[in-house]
Structures are given as C-alpha cells and as structure tokens.
Design an enzyme around this catalytic site. Structure first.
Site, PDB file in Angstrom:
ATOM      1  N   HIS A 296       3.013  -9.775  -2.631  1.00  0.00           N
ATOM      2  CA  HIS A 296       3.244 -10.007  -1.204  1.00  0.00           C
ATOM      3  C   HIS A 296       2.514 -11.246  -0.700  1.00  0.00           C
ATOM      4  O   HIS A 296       2.197 -11.359   0.481  1.00  0.00           O
ATOM      5  CB  HIS A 296       2.830  -8.755  -0.401  1.00  0.00           C
TER       6      HIS A 296
ATOM      7  N   THR B 131      -2.204   2.660  -3.376  1.00  0.00           N
ATOM      8  CA  THR B 131      -1.008   2.279  -2.635  1.00  0.00           C
ATOM      9  C   THR B 131      -0.217   3.508  -2.243  1.00  0.00           C
ATOM     10  O   THR B 131      -0.126   4.482  -2.985  1.00  0.00           O
ATOM     11  CB  THR B 131      -0.104   1.319  -3.430  1.00  0.00           C
TER      12      THR B 131
HETATM   13  C1  BV8 Z   1      12.584  -7.376   1.213  1.00  0.00           C
HETATM   14  C2  BV8 Z   1       2.105  -8.908   3.256  1.00  0.00           C
HETATM   15  C3  BV8 Z   1      14.787  -8.233   1.099  1.00  0.00           C
HETATM   16  C4  BV8 Z   1       1.988  -9.178   4.729  1.00  0.00           C
HETATM   17  C5  BV8 Z   1       3.401  -6.843   3.087  1.00  0.00           C
HETATM   18  C6  BV8 Z   1      14.237   1.058   4.459  1.00  0.00           C
HETATM   19  C7  BV8 Z   1      14.001   1.703   3.270  1.00  0.00           C
HETATM   20  C8  BV8 Z   1      13.411   1.061   2.184  1.00  0.00           C
HETATM   21  C9  BV8 Z   1      13.064  -0.280   2.282  1.00  0.00           C
HETATM   22  C10 BV8 Z   1      13.303  -0.920   3.481  1.00  0.00           C
HETATM   23  C11 BV8 Z   1      13.877  -0.269   4.561  1.00  0.00           C
HETATM   24  N1  BV8 Z   1      13.982  -1.157   5.570  1.00  0.00           N
HETATM   25  C12 BV8 Z   1      13.478  -2.336   5.162  1.00  0.00           C
HETATM   26  C13 BV8 Z   1      13.086  -2.222   3.885  1.00  0.00           C
HETATM   27  C14 BV8 Z   1      12.524  -3.261   3.039  1.00  0.00           C
HETATM   28  C15 BV8 Z   1      11.048  -3.473   3.383  1.00  0.00           C
HETATM   29  C16 BV8 Z   1      10.268  -2.182   3.240  1.00  0.00           C
HETATM   30  O1  BV8 Z   1       9.956  -1.769   2.147  1.00  0.00           O
HETATM   31  N2  BV8 Z   1       9.960  -1.544   4.373  1.00  0.00           N
HETATM   32  C17 BV8 Z   1       9.226  -0.281   4.300  1.00  0.00           C
HETATM   33  C18 BV8 Z   1       8.132  -0.257   5.352  1.00  0.00           C
HETATM   34  C19 BV8 Z   1      10.205   0.861   4.482  1.00  0.00           C
HETATM   35  N3  BV8 Z   1      10.595  -4.430   2.397  1.00  0.00           N
HETATM   36  C20 BV8 Z   1      10.660  -5.738   2.679  1.00  0.00           C
HETATM   37  O2  BV8 Z   1      11.016  -6.183   3.748  1.00  0.00           O
HETATM   38  C21 BV8 Z   1      10.300  -6.667   1.532  1.00  0.00           C
HETATM   39  N4  BV8 Z   1      11.319  -7.679   1.436  1.00  0.00           N
HETATM   40  O3  BV8 Z   1      12.983  -6.248   1.027  1.00  0.00           O
HETATM   41  O4  BV8 Z   1      13.392  -8.475   1.268  1.00  0.00           O
HETATM   42  C22 BV8 Z   1      15.372  -9.540   0.809  1.00  0.00           C
HETATM   43  C23 BV8 Z   1      15.850  -9.803  -0.469  1.00  0.00           C
HETATM   44  C24 BV8 Z   1      16.442 -11.020  -0.728  1.00  0.00           C
HETATM   45  C25 BV8 Z   1      16.527 -12.003   0.272  1.00  0.00           C
HETATM   46  C26 BV8 Z   1      16.008 -11.739   1.544  1.00  0.00           C
HETATM   47  C27 BV8 Z   1      15.432 -10.502   1.825  1.00  0.00           C
HETATM   48  C28 BV8 Z   1       8.984  -7.368   1.796  1.00  0.00           C
HETATM   49  C29 BV8 Z   1       7.864  -6.359   1.893  1.00  0.00           C
HETATM   50  C30 BV8 Z   1       6.519  -7.067   1.951  1.00  0.00           C
HETATM   51  C31 BV8 Z   1       5.871  -6.889   3.304  1.00  0.00           C
HETATM   52  N5  BV8 Z   1       4.523  -7.501   3.297  1.00  0.00           N
HETATM   53  N6  BV8 Z   1       2.202  -7.458   3.032  1.00  0.00           N
HETATM   54  C32 BV8 Z   1       0.626  -8.842   5.266  1.00  0.00           C
HETATM   55  O5  BV8 Z   1      -0.214  -8.302   4.519  1.00  0.00           O
HETATM   56  O6  BV8 Z   1       0.401  -9.126   6.452  1.00  0.00           O
HETATM   57  S1  BV8 Z   1       3.445  -5.163   2.803  1.00  0.00           S
HETATM   58  C33 BV8 Z   1       1.916  -4.506   3.258  1.00  0.00           C
HETATM   59  O7  BV8 Z   1       2.151  -3.163   3.599  1.00  0.00           O
HETATM   60  C34 BV8 Z   1       0.919  -4.434   2.121  1.00  0.00           C
HETATM   61  O8  BV8 Z   1       1.029  -5.535   1.265  1.00  0.00           O
HETATM   62  C35 BV8 Z   1       1.209  -3.126   1.411  1.00  0.00           C
HETATM   63  O9  BV8 Z   1       2.015  -3.339   0.291  1.00  0.00           O
HETATM   64  C36 BV8 Z   1       2.039  -2.377   2.418  1.00  0.00           C
HETATM   65  C37 BV8 Z   1       1.426  -1.088   2.848  1.00  0.00           C
HETATM   66  O10 BV8 Z   1       0.117  -1.447   3.376  1.00  0.00           O
HETATM   67  P1  BV8 Z   1      -1.062  -0.321   3.460  1.00  0.00           P
HETATM   68  O11 BV8 Z   1      -0.522   0.941   4.044  1.00  0.00           O
HETATM   69  O12 BV8 Z   1      -2.307  -0.886   3.987  1.00  0.00           O
HETATM   70  O13 BV8 Z   1      -1.367  -0.080   2.021  1.00  0.00           O
HETATM   71  P2  BV8 Z   1      -0.723   0.964   1.219  1.00  0.00           P
HETATM   72  O14 BV8 Z   1       0.675   1.289   1.565  1.00  0.00           O
HETATM   73  O15 BV8 Z   1      -0.913   0.444  -0.101  1.00  0.00           O
HETATM   74  O16 BV8 Z   1      -1.555   2.339   1.654  1.00  0.00           O
HETATM   75  C38 BV8 Z   1      -2.952   2.401   1.505  1.00  0.00           C
HETATM   76  C39 BV8 Z   1      -3.171   3.435   0.411  1.00  0.00           C
HETATM   77  O17 BV8 Z   1      -4.507   3.374  -0.039  1.00  0.00           O
HETATM   78  C40 BV8 Z   1      -2.951   4.863   0.912  1.00  0.00           C
HETATM   79  O18 BV8 Z   1      -2.149   5.583  -0.008  1.00  0.00           O
HETATM   80  C41 BV8 Z   1      -4.371   5.444   0.942  1.00  0.00           C
HETATM   81  O19 BV8 Z   1      -4.389   6.839   0.639  1.00  0.00           O
HETATM   82  C42 BV8 Z   1      -5.022   4.681  -0.172  1.00  0.00           C
HETATM   83  N7  BV8 Z   1      -6.480   4.568  -0.100  1.00  0.00           N
HETATM   84  C43 BV8 Z   1      -7.265   4.496   1.002  1.00  0.00           C
HETATM   85  N8  BV8 Z   1      -8.565   4.366   0.621  1.00  0.00           N
HETATM   86  C44 BV8 Z   1      -8.590   4.342  -0.736  1.00  0.00           C
HETATM   87  C45 BV8 Z   1      -7.270   4.469  -1.200  1.00  0.00           C
HETATM   88  N9  BV8 Z   1      -6.960   4.468  -2.505  1.00  0.00           N
HETATM   89  C46 BV8 Z   1      -7.984   4.361  -3.389  1.00  0.00           C
HETATM   90  N10 BV8 Z   1      -9.277   4.231  -3.018  1.00  0.00           N
HETATM   91  C47 BV8 Z   1      -9.615   4.217  -1.709  1.00  0.00           C
HETATM   92  N11 BV8 Z   1     -10.902   4.101  -1.357  1.00  0.00           N
END
Ligand code: BV8
Ligand code: ZN
Length: 261
Positions: free
Chosen positions: A130, A209
């Site tokens: 990302h 994640t």
């Molecule tokens: C794309 C950078 C197409 C920015 C980020 C509907 C269904 C499915 C998918 C979609 C949908 N509608 C839209 C989509 C696609 C969308 C998507 O997936 N949306 C989701 C929300 C449903 N994806 C996109 O848009 C991607 N692009 O699909 O493009 C395309 C293709 C061709 C041409 C044009 C277009 C792009 C996605 C990237 C977004 N950018 N980050 C920034 O950082 O500002 S994503 C960002 O959020 C993070 O990078 C991370 O990956 C994500 C989640 O963040 P967090 O919640 O903070 O982290 P995480 O989820 O990892 O959760 C924290 C975890 O840690 C928890 O589980 C917690 O329990 C755990 N934890 C806490 N403490 C600890 C721990 N674990 C271990 N030890 C600890 N101490």
C-alpha cells in the site's frame, strides 16, 4: 536497547514449524506497528479529526476535494511515525531474516503498512503493498518529489490544514504521499513478488492484519495451493482466521520474539 519482553509460551508444534522453516513469507498489517504507538486504521481519529474516517481521507477524491486537509493528515501521521521506534516484533523478524539468509534460506516481508519500521529494525522489505508515507510524487504527472520532513510538535492530532506543495516538474499538479489510496491499483511488482513469495514459502505468517482490505488480504491464501502452514499472530480473530492452521492470540511484540528464539 529496551529488554525484549519475556517470550510468550507457544505450542510445541508451532515452535517446530518455525525451527524447520527455510523459506518464511511474512504478511504484515497495522497491528505489527501498534505496539510502537502507530494508530491503526481501526482506532478512532482523535479530537476535531474524529469527524473524519481514515477510509474517507485515504482516497484520491478526498485529496482532490480538499488537498490541504489530506496533506496535513499525512504530514501528522508521518511526523508521528518518525518519532516512534520499531518494537520487539519488528526486531524479531529482522533477526530471523538475517539468521535464515546466513544459512541459505530466506524470510520475505510483504507489508500493508506505509511506515518504515520494518526497515528501521534492520529488515529487508520485499513489498510495500500500500505504498510508503515517506515518499512523495505529483498527483498529476507522477514525478517523484522531495518535501521537507514533517516537524513533530508531538500533537496528538493534526494542526491547521496547510496546502501541499505544487509540482516543480509540471508546475500544475499537487504533491501527495506515495501511498495507495482506496480505489487506486496496487503497485504491480510488489503484488507479483508477494504472490511468488507466498507460493514458494514453506511457512507463512500473517501478522497484525484484519484481512479486510483487498486485493492484498488474499495474497497469504495463495499458500493454500501447496498446503503451506499458515500461522496468524493477532490478539483478535480476523477475516483470515478460518484459513489459518494456527492462531496465536497475542501481541506481535511478544509472540514474534518467542517464535524466533
Ligand atoms: C483497489 C494506505 C482497484 C493508505 C491502505 C467491497 C468489497 C471488497 C473490496 C472492496 C469493496 N469496495 C472497495 C473495495 C476495494 C478496496 C477495499 O478493499 N476496501 C475494503 C475497506 C472493503 N480496496 C482498494 O480500494 C484497493 N485498490 O481495489 O483498486 C483497482 C484496480 C485496477 C485499477 C484501478 C483500481 C486499495 C486498498 C489500499 C488502501 N490503502 N493504506 C494509508 O495508509 O493512508 S489500506 C489501510 O487499511 C492499511 O494499509 C491496512 O491495510 C488497512 C486496514 O488498516 P488497519 O485496520 O489499521 O489495519 P488492519 O486492517 O491491518 O487491522 C489492524 C489489526 O491489527 C487488527 O486485526 C488488530 O486486531 C491487530 N492488532 C492490533 N494490535 C496488535 C495487533 N496484531 C498484533 N499485535 C498487536 N499488538
Ligand atoms: Zn507534476
């Protein structure tokens, strides 16, 4: 160097898998940086910024609509990242990577995080799926750009919005962080390299994640093609938990040092 926390007791089967592994593929999310003090996306924005969700700010539309707001939010996050340090979880992976490489093996790290804490712990990172908050480019012409380092006044929320710089190359576009926003495609090379690492690993770790963001979150599941053991390290269950062979319910900063012993 702070003491490493007491290693957490792990199931023997998991320790045996870690000891036997020669090619480990790690997939990390915001949770691995949580113990360093970097807020994850799930954590509520603080203060006046509570009215915005990270998901709404991390989009090209938000930047085009209010460049100063989005630019200031990223400068605040970048300053915070600069001020914190890698934690024992980041360090354990870097140590394991060195040990495996010395013996002809490998440990690859593909992260969804935009911070540089894996690198600052001494690890090589295969993919920033990302993007990286430490790099910038022009939103119009794509030219890479350097901007002044953010000053960290230790504020626990961003200050007054300030405009992003204008591109020196095209003289039109605005400079943005080189992160992947929602709706933007992932960097192809990073995606392909991670897919290859997951297909060829003999052990896969999914660390900190929620597995909600696609298409990145599907990459570790490629290990299922060859029945590769999948281990999740997360205090909470996630979208990926059902596919895991082992679920280590603890913080990465304690579980990883125990795994790498
Ligand atoms: C794309 C950078 C197409 C920015 C980020 C509907 C269904 C499915 C998918 C979609 C949908 N509608 C839209 C989509 C696609 C969308 C998507 O997936 N949306 C989701 C929300 C449903 N994806 C996109 O848009 C991607 N692009 O699909 O493009 C395309 C293709 C061709 C041409 C044009 C277009 C792009 C996605 C990237 C977004 N950018 N980050 C920034 O950082 O500002 S994503 C960002 O959020 C993070 O990078 C991370 O990956 C994500 C989640 O963040 P967090 O919640 O903070 O982290 P995480 O989820 O990892 O959760 C924290 C975890 O840690 C928890 O589980 C917690 O329990 C755990 N934890 C806490 N403490 C600890 C721990 N674990 C271990 N030890 C600890 N101490
Ligand atoms: Zn430009």
């Amino acid at each position: 160097m702070p003491d490493e926390p007491s290693a957490m007791p792990l199931p023997h089967e998991v320790l045996d898998l870690a000891r036997a592994a020669r090619h480990v593929a790690v997939f990390s999310g915001a949770g691995i940086s949580a113990e360093s003090g970097v807020p994850t996306f799930r954590e509520v924005q603080r203060g006046l910024w509570e009215q915005y969700s990270a998901q709404d700010l991390a989009t090209p539309e938000a930047f085009e609509n209010d460049p100063a707001l989005v630019h200031t939010w990223y400068r605040w996050r970048a300053a915070l990242i600069q001020q914190v340090s890698p934690n024992p979880g980041h360090r354990a992976l870097a140590q394991w990577q060195r040990r495996l490489a010395a013996g002809g093996g490998s440990l690859s790290i593909s992260t969804q995080n935009v911070d540089d804490l894996h690198e600052r712990a001494g690890a090589e990172v295969l993919a920033h799926l990302h993007g990286r908050i430490t790099a910038h480019h022009c939103h119009e012409c794509g030219a890479p750009a350097q901007i002044t380092a953010p000053h960290d006044d230790g504020a626990d929320e961003p200050g007054e919005p300030e405009d992003p710089p204008v591109c020196q190359v095209c003289q039109e576009g605005l400079i943005r962080p080189s992160v992947v926003w929602f709706g933007e495609p992932l960097p192809m090379a990073d995606f392909e390299n991670t897919a290859e690492a997951m297909r060829s690993a003999d052990l896969i770790l999914v660390v900190g994640t929620s597995g909600l963001v696609q298409p990145a979150a599907s990459l570790p599941l490629l290990g299922m093609e060859r029945g590769t053991p999948l281990i999740e390290i997360n205090p909470e269950p996630t979208e990926l938990s059902d596919a895991m062979h082992h679920r280590l319910r603890g913080p990465a900063g304690e579980v990883l040092p125990a795994l790498v012993q």
